[in-house]
Design a protein around this motif. Sequence first.
Motif, PDB file in Angstrom:
ATOM      1  N   ALA A 147      25.802  39.037  -6.372  1.00 52.45           N
ATOM      2  CA  ALA A 147      26.743  38.251  -5.376  1.00 52.45           C
ATOM      3  C   ALA A 147      28.148  38.624  -5.847  1.00 52.45           C
ATOM      4  CB  ALA A 147      26.556  36.864  -5.721  1.00 52.45           C
ATOM      5  N   HIS A 148      28.552  39.042  -6.694  1.00 54.84           N
ATOM      6  CA  HIS A 148      29.919  39.429  -7.330  1.00 54.84           C
ATOM      7  C   HIS A 148      29.776  40.919  -7.869  1.00 54.84           C
ATOM      8  CE1 HIS A 148      30.993  35.528  -6.767  1.00 54.84           C
ATOM      9  NE2 HIS A 148      29.879  35.209  -7.411  1.00 54.84           N
ATOM     10  N   PRO A 149      29.574  42.014  -6.810  1.00 57.83           N
ATOM     11  CA  PRO A 149      29.568  43.487  -7.304  1.00 57.83           C
ATOM     12  C   PRO A 149      30.537  43.964  -7.969  1.00 57.83           C
ATOM     13  CG  PRO A 149      29.316  43.246  -4.993  1.00 57.83           C
ATOM     14  CD  PRO A 149      29.425  41.852  -5.406  1.00 57.83           C
ATOM     15  N   HIS A 150      31.827  43.269  -7.730  1.00 60.81           N
ATOM     16  CA  HIS A 150      32.878  43.985  -8.449  1.00 60.81           C
ATOM     17  C   HIS A 150      33.465  43.059  -9.609  1.00 60.81           C
ATOM     18  CE1 HIS A 150      32.549  46.927  -5.114  1.00 60.81           C
ATOM     19  NE2 HIS A 150      32.755  46.028  -4.393  1.00 60.81           N
ATOM     20  N   ALA A 151      32.870  42.229  -9.989  1.00 59.23           N
ATOM     21  CA  ALA A 151      33.385  41.375 -10.864  1.00 59.23           C
ATOM     22  C   ALA A 151      32.991  41.868 -12.388  1.00 59.23           C
ATOM     23  CB  ALA A 151      32.802  39.860 -10.901  1.00 59.23           C
ATOM     24  N   SER A 152      33.769  41.565 -13.509  1.00 57.47           N
ATOM     25  CA  SER A 152      33.072  41.863 -14.509  1.00 57.47           C
ATOM     26  C   SER A 152      32.601  40.699 -15.241  1.00 57.47           C
ATOM     27  CB  SER A 152      34.404  42.529 -15.633  1.00 57.47           C
ATOM     28  OG  SER A 152      35.387  41.569 -15.817  1.00 57.47           O
ATOM     29  N   ILE A 153      31.493  40.737 -15.792  1.00 53.48           N
ATOM     30  CA  ILE A 153      30.798  39.585 -16.304  1.00 53.48           C
ATOM     31  C   ILE A 153      30.335  39.533 -17.856  1.00 53.48           C
ATOM     32  CG2 ILE A 153      28.582  38.155 -15.721  1.00 53.48           C
ATOM     33  CD1 ILE A 153      28.161  39.652 -13.203  1.00 53.48           C
ATOM     34  N   ASN A 154      31.101  38.691 -18.537  1.00 54.14           N
ATOM     35  CA  ASN A 154      30.653  38.446 -19.864  1.00 54.14           C
ATOM     36  C   ASN A 154      29.351  37.570 -19.872  1.00 54.14           C
ATOM     37  OD1 ASN A 154      33.292  39.472 -20.309  1.00 54.14           O
ATOM     38  ND2 ASN A 154      33.754  38.066 -21.839  1.00 54.14           N
ATOM     39  N   LEU A 155      28.461  37.903 -20.671  1.00 55.11           N
ATOM     40  CA  LEU A 155      27.265  37.134 -20.648  1.00 55.11           C
ATOM     41  C   LEU A 155      27.076  37.053 -22.303  1.00 55.11           C
ATOM     42  CD1 LEU A 155      24.593  35.681 -20.116  1.00 55.11           C
ATOM     43  CD2 LEU A 155      23.637  38.121 -19.717  1.00 55.11           C
ATOM     44  N   PHE A 156      27.415  35.663 -22.561  1.00 51.53           N
ATOM     45  CA  PHE A 156      27.470  35.547 -24.281  1.00 51.53           C
ATOM     46  C   PHE A 156      26.250  34.776 -24.621  1.00 51.53           C
ATOM     47  CE2 PHE A 156      29.027  31.452 -25.533  1.00 51.53           C
ATOM     48  CZ  PHE A 156      29.484  30.829 -24.467  1.00 51.53           C
ATOM     49  N   VAL A 157      25.844  35.113 -25.863  1.00 50.71           N
ATOM     50  CA  VAL A 157      24.659  34.158 -26.510  1.00 50.71           C
ATOM     51  C   VAL A 157      25.306  33.054 -27.039  1.00 50.71           C
ATOM     52  CG1 VAL A 157      22.840  34.510 -28.333  1.00 50.71           C
ATOM     53  CG2 VAL A 157      23.661  36.544 -27.149  1.00 50.71           C
ATOM     54  N   ALA A 158      24.971  31.876 -26.726  1.00 51.04           N
ATOM     55  CA  ALA A 158      25.765  30.847 -27.204  1.00 51.04           C
ATOM     56  C   ALA A 158      24.891  30.349 -28.428  1.00 51.04           C
ATOM     57  CB  ALA A 158      25.530  29.655 -26.058  1.00 51.04           C
ATOM     58  N   SER A 159      24.958  31.252 -29.405  1.00 52.83           N
ATOM     59  CA  SER A 159      24.018  30.820 -30.752  1.00 52.83           C
ATOM     60  C   SER A 159      24.933  29.577 -31.338  1.00 52.83           C
ATOM     61  CB  SER A 159      24.136  32.194 -31.762  1.00 52.83           C
ATOM     62  OG  SER A 159      25.360  32.744 -31.532  1.00 52.83           O
ATOM     63  N   MET A 160      26.329  29.465 -31.508  1.00 51.01           N
ATOM     64  CA  MET A 160      26.691  28.403 -32.263  1.00 51.01           C
ATOM     65  C   MET A 160      26.467  27.149 -31.493  1.00 51.01           C
ATOM     66  SD  MET A 160      30.485  30.327 -33.163  1.00 51.01           S
ATOM     67  CE  MET A 160      31.109  28.742 -33.811  1.00 51.01           C
ATOM     68  N   HIS A 161      26.391  27.125 -30.272  1.00 52.62           N
ATOM     69  CA  HIS A 161      25.987  25.898 -29.483  1.00 52.62           C
ATOM     70  C   HIS A 161      24.462  25.589 -29.666  1.00 52.62           C
ATOM     71  CE1 HIS A 161      29.218  25.567 -26.985  1.00 52.62           C
ATOM     72  NE2 HIS A 161      29.480  26.873 -26.989  1.00 52.62           N
ATOM     73  N   ALA A 162      23.522  26.905 -29.778  1.00 51.10           N
ATOM     74  CA  ALA A 162      22.221  26.598 -30.154  1.00 51.10           C
ATOM     75  C   ALA A 162      21.713  26.009 -31.584  1.00 51.10           C
ATOM     76  CB  ALA A 162      21.468  28.013 -30.232  1.00 51.10           C
ATOM     77  N   TYR A 163      22.745  26.375 -32.346  1.00 50.73           N
ATOM     78  CA  TYR A 163      22.821  25.834 -33.923  1.00 50.73           C
ATOM     79  C   TYR A 163      22.972  24.212 -33.804  1.00 50.73           C
ATOM     80  CZ  TYR A 163      22.715  26.042 -39.009  1.00 50.73           C
ATOM     81  OH  TYR A 163      22.544  25.561 -40.390  1.00 50.73           O
ATOM     82  N   THR A 164      23.650  23.708 -32.905  1.00 48.22           N
ATOM     83  CA  THR A 164      23.679  22.194 -32.955  1.00 48.22           C
ATOM     84  C   THR A 164      22.565  21.611 -32.696  1.00 48.22           C
ATOM     85  OG1 THR A 164      24.137  22.103 -30.495  1.00 48.22           O
ATOM     86  CG2 THR A 164      26.109  22.159 -31.912  1.00 48.22           C
ATOM     87  N   TYR A 165      21.424  22.287 -32.341  1.00 50.05           N
ATOM     88  CA  TYR A 165      20.073  21.774 -32.430  1.00 50.05           C
ATOM     89  C   TYR A 165      19.164  21.643 -33.810  1.00 50.05           C
ATOM     90  CZ  TYR A 165      20.093  22.445 -27.302  1.00 50.05           C
ATOM     91  OH  TYR A 165      20.327  22.245 -25.773  1.00 50.05           O
ATOM     92  N   ASP A 166      18.948  20.608 -34.230  1.00 49.67           N
ATOM     93  CA  ASP A 166      18.143  20.689 -35.616  1.00 49.67           C
ATOM     94  C   ASP A 166      17.076  21.383 -35.353  1.00 49.67           C
ATOM     95  OD1 ASP A 166      19.919  18.635 -36.194  1.00 49.67           O
ATOM     96  OD2 ASP A 166      18.214  16.998 -36.216  1.00 49.67           O
ATOM     97  N   SER A 167      16.342  21.771 -34.605  1.00 44.87           N
ATOM     98  CA  SER A 167      15.292  22.908 -34.522  1.00 44.87           C
ATOM     99  C   SER A 167      15.717  24.211 -34.665  1.00 44.87           C
ATOM    100  CB  SER A 167      14.430  22.352 -33.170  1.00 44.87           C
ATOM    101  OG  SER A 167      15.358  22.754 -32.113  1.00 44.87           O
ATOM    102  N   MET A 168      16.919  24.622 -34.620  1.00 48.83           N
ATOM    103  CA  MET A 168      17.339  25.754 -34.532  1.00 48.83           C
ATOM    104  C   MET A 168      17.818  26.161 -35.985  1.00 48.83           C
ATOM    105  SD  MET A 168      16.848  27.545 -32.176  1.00 48.83           S
ATOM    106  CE  MET A 168      15.317  26.623 -31.887  1.00 48.83           C
TER     107      MET A 168
END
Length: 327
Positions: free
Chosen positions: A32-53
Amino acid sequence: MKILTWFKPTADQLHIGNYLGAMKPLMNLATAHPHASINLFVASMHAYTYDSMHTPGAINANTLTFLKLFVASGADLSRYLIYDQWHIPEHTQLTRTLTCLSHMGMLERMHAYKDAVAKGKANEISVWVFLYPVLMAADILLYDATHIPVWQDQKQHVELARDLAIKVNNIYGDVCVIPEPIIGTEIGTIPWIDGRKMSKSHNNFLGLLDDEETLRSKIKKISTDMKTVDEPKDPDTCNVYAIIKHFLTSDEQENLTKRYRAWWLSYKELKDYAFETLWKTIKPIQDAYHAMDDSTILKVVHQGTEQAREYAQKKIRHINAAMGYHT
Ligand code: ADP
Ligand code: TRP
């Protein structure tokens, strides 16, 4: 236009809910946004808020599984700057600054915390469940992102990021880009057989890596009403239809719903059709996944993280200078 989006590596198995509700929208974004730059980041610090992680290695393993399945599903990784926030300490650094500009009252209004309070669990959540909207603001402001695609549930957090950006700019001059949310059209929740959300818990999911027999037997177990073969049926209340409609073209949907409303469609036949339909999508994904080399993916994340870190460091230097902390 600089879009910033994410995935949270909390799942060791991904299912068709993740495929439709997370991977497909990420791919559609690039189209949908062929000319946009897209940052796709791994939200690992957010994942770490889960006890299971907290299990060592879990977040890394989940990240790899997600990215391999993402590529196997047809994503072109070169369209995104992919990086893992874990290795970019500037996320934490900016979060610290922003927490000093955030009042307790602002954060007490954020829905994850409010939900915990409503359930009487406020004392049991980690401090970062309370703070994560500020980390989100840092994730956004660190990269001068202009557009943040979110569902309705995350809109509140992008508003917090905007408020914090405005606050920083009011004090220190034009330092932060004010991000805009792009509210996506949700595909809705892919249900499981009992009508609850398909999810990893209680094994109630159709997995992207389920083998042929497992998938077939899970589909067989999807509950339906007791209508016999010679009775018309209602696709709108049928659990099988709720799942497979997402894998059908509109013509196929129309044909199938006609068959539901007419006679002689047995649930057995329907489930065989559901299996064939899903397998047609899932099998090529599995083949591509198993043929993929982990190191290629890891290299993309590694290089992306280096590039992102350089950007983040510059940004922090810029903010520090505006704050009067020259190095
Ligand atoms: P969470 O829902 O806590 O973010 P999940 O691992 O359950 O984490 O899901 C990750 C993403 O996959 C969700 O944000 C959502 O976009 C999508 N997703 C998961 N389950 C479903 C589902 N049953 N139906 C639609 N989308 C889903
Ligand atoms: N908090 C979001 C979630 O739980 C994930 C997220 C982290 C995010 N940082 C972000 C979303 C920055 C948008 C922008 O799903």
